[in-house]
Write a protein that holds these residues in place. Structure first.
Motif, PDB file in Angstrom:
ATOM      1  N   SER A   1      -4.574   1.759  -8.614  1.00 50.34           N
ATOM      2  CA  SER A   1      -5.011   2.657  -7.545  1.00 50.34           C
ATOM      3  C   SER A   1      -5.191   1.878  -6.267  1.00 50.34           C
ATOM      4  N   ASN A   2      -4.949   2.543  -5.151  1.00 52.08           N
ATOM      5  CA  ASN A   2      -5.222   1.917  -3.850  1.00 52.08           C
ATOM      6  C   ASN A   2      -6.701   1.794  -3.584  1.00 52.08           C
ATOM      7  N   GLU A   3      -7.514   2.579  -4.328  1.00 50.64           N
ATOM      8  CA  GLU A   3      -8.949   2.559  -4.105  1.00 50.64           C
ATOM      9  C   GLU A   3      -9.537   1.278  -4.654  1.00 50.64           C
TER      10      GLU A   3
ATOM     11  N   ARG B   1       2.552   1.599  -3.469  1.00 50.58           N
ATOM     12  CA  ARG B   1       1.587   2.025  -4.491  1.00 50.58           C
ATOM     13  C   ARG B   1       1.252   3.499  -4.347  1.00 50.58           C
ATOM     14  N   SER B   2       1.096   3.952  -3.105  1.00 50.57           N
ATOM     15  CA  SER B   2       0.762   5.359  -2.889  1.00 50.57           C
ATOM     16  C   SER B   2       1.881   6.286  -3.369  1.00 50.57           C
ATOM     17  N   GLU B   3       3.111   5.767  -3.401  1.00 50.34           N
ATOM     18  CA  GLU B   3       4.256   6.552  -3.865  1.00 50.34           C
ATOM     19  C   GLU B   3       4.569   6.310  -5.336  1.00 50.34           C
TER      20      GLU B   3
ATOM     21  N   ASP C   1       0.833  -1.211   0.000  1.00 52.31           N
ATOM     22  CA  ASP C   1       0.000   0.000   0.000  1.00 52.31           C
ATOM     23  C   ASP C   1       0.864   1.255   0.000  1.00 52.31           C
ATOM     24  N   LYS C   2       1.920   1.238   0.784  1.00 50.15           N
ATOM     25  CA  LYS C   2       2.825   2.393   0.852  1.00 50.15           C
ATOM     26  C   LYS C   2       3.531   2.599  -0.489  1.00 50.15           C
TER      27      LYS C   2
END
Length: 517
Positions: free
Chosen positions: A505-507, A347-349, A344-345
């Motif tokens: 996307s994390n969503e 992907r967000s970056e 998750d971290k």
């Protein structure tokens, strides 16, 4: 014409071949119906409800003497608002089409429309909102805007039932009394902001009623997605659908299609069977689903799958030969959870190569421990196949996508919308990888599922039908002359730019029910 009906807030829908009963809490069925008469029903276990008789029923798929099969009900557009989500400039506020160039409202500078027709259609609902935004000086959050739209509609039409409505927004559950400390705090902030936003010349409502509306939005909001159902763009309150109860293994699903909500049957519905939808994704163990439902919707799930813990053994499945010890399984579950946090971290970056590396390492360690239906392995397979597709590493992505689909097919309801979308994506990935037969088979399977869950008129189903026809033609060419097919395919791909897959996307995929974050 629809008969105007009065309902309490604890109703439950039960469908008979030509009758519809509503007896205990929540929503409406999977066919296009027009109730002609009604009578009250009192039951020792359900309280007061309603019986509908002499139904006019239109079936989408087929008629059946003993029940409904693959049918739909189209619910007219209700009060709704557009959620910002970074897409306010790219989604029409009337028809929800995504476009790069939209016409902006010249007064509030907030609302966007395809053309004058969409703007004219929206004016009744936008008129008050437009002047309120100008007066307030900024655009309030989505809950404030939706609450205001609901109360402007109440101001225009009253709180009685309008044509086609079986229940009013006043009768929907708000669960304010169950709110925790943080939710109560958010509610107070929303109410205070609403009072600043609400025009002084409009009808004034009590604090209790305003709180009720915010509570209704919190636990009865439906997510609205763009035309292809891929991106959440808004939320709506549809009072009729506020009557449908939850089941983790439902017989209906709700789809947003061309500006309208549809409640669609997923299979044959027998006499006396309640119509249900799932408020959350099924892909989790029963205890976690129950915890999530209790936290978000304030009830204890008593469906058969939760009571009997059906499929829990598959969700936490492990290898049989040799079977790992409980300690090894526990350690692997914790390792998987830790890896998912790291993913998750990353992907967000935007560190997608790091995501792939983490997934590969985790899958390698999971392989001797977890079965192919284990939810931790499936989550890893879903992420790595999506990210590899985005990076255009289609051959490796297709391998993981096939494994993911094999696991999903053993877990999901055969006509689950999320299953259909996952199979569609896996089919496209395999087509990009040159696995024509596998890709075509998956696209056909996805098309069959989405015909049920989304219906033939939904844009995503139409797109999938075009893909199915194209891949069928390519498959014929492939079988006639494999060498020539690949030559033509290579030439075609070289003569036009590669279509880049959407950025991961994390969503998650748009959930059926909206929940304020």
């Amino acid at each position: 014409m629809w008969t105007r009906l009065v309902s309490n807030s604890w109703t439950k829908v039960i469908l008979l071949p030509w009758h519809l009963k509503m007896i205990q809490k929540k929503k409406v069925p999977g066919c296009l119906l027009k109730p002609l008469t009604m009578e009250k029903l009192t039951s020792s276990w359900s309280g007061e409800g309603l019986i509908y008789r002499n139904m006019t029923v239109k079936f989408w798929w087929s008629e059946a003497r003993n029940g409904l099969y693959m049918a739909e009900i189209k619910v007219r557009r209700a009060v709704f608002r557009l959620e910002v989500l970074g897409l306010v400039n790219f989604v029409c506020h009337t028809c929800f089409k995504r476009q790069e160039k939209l016409h902006r409202c010249g007064q509030c500078k907030f609302a966007h429309y395809c053309d004058r027709t969409c703007q004219k259609d929206a004016w009744l609902n936008h008129k008050n909102e437009c002047s309120a935004i100008k007066r307030y000086g900024k655009v309030p959050n989505e809950n404030i805007r939706l609450a205001a739209r609901i109360m402007w509609r109440v101001e225009r039409e009253g709180t009685g039932l309008t044509e086609g409505c079986l229940v009013s927004v006043d009768d929907l559950q708000n669960h304010v009394e169950h709110f925790g400390e943080e939710e109560q705090k958010d509610l107070r902030v929303d109410v205070d902001t609403f009072l600043q936003y609400w025009p002084p010349q409009s009808q004034q409502f009590s604090m209790q009623y305003i709180s009720h509306i915010f509570g209704v939005i919190n636990c009865n909001g439906f997510t609205l997605s763009d035309q292809r159902g891929l991106q959440a763009v808004g939320v709506g309150i549809f009072p009729n659908l506020g009557l449908v109860n939850h089941d983790c293994w439902p017989n209906c699903t709700v789809i947003f299609n061309n500006g309208k909500i549809e409640l669609r049957a997923l299979g044959k519905i027998s006499e006396g069977e309640e119509l249900t939808v799932s408020y959350i994704d099924f892909l989790n163990v029963s205890e976690e689903r129950k915890r999530q439902l209790k936290k978000q919707y304030y009830f204890d799930c008593t469906c058969e799958h939760c009571q009997k813990k059906l499929k829990d053994d598959l969700f936490l499945g492990v290898k049989d030969n040799p079977k790992p010890s409980q300690e090894v399984v526990k350690e692997m579950i914790q390792f998987s959870k830790d890896t998912l946090e790291k993913i998750d971290k990353a992907r967000s970056e935007g560190l997608y190569h790091e995501v792939v590396k983490l997934c590969r390492e985790c899958l390698e360690k999971q392989e001797p421990v977890f079965a192919d239906t284990n939810i931790y392995m499936l989550r890893m397979l879903s992420i790595v196949s999506e990210v590899l597709s985005y990076l255009q590493a289609f051959e490796e992505a297709s391998f993981y996508a096939r494994r993911m689909v094999d696991g999903y097919m053993k877990l999901y309801h055969p006509n689950n919308a999320q299953l259909g979308m996952a199979v569609m994506r896996a089919g496209l990935t395999n087509w990009h990888a040159g696995n024509i037969e596998v890709g075509h088979g998956m696209i056909c399977k996805a098309y069959a599922i989405l015909l049920v869950t989304h219906g033939p008129s939904h844009p995503i189903t139409k797109d999938l039908e075009a893909m199915r026809v194209q891949t069928e033609m390519e498959l014929r060419m492939f079988r006639q002359n494999e060498f020539m097919y690949y030559k033509m395919r290579e030439a075609a791909l070289n003569n036009q730019p590669m279509q880049v897959m959407a950025e991961p996307s994390n969503e998650p995929s748009p959930a059926l029910f909206h929940k304020k974050q």
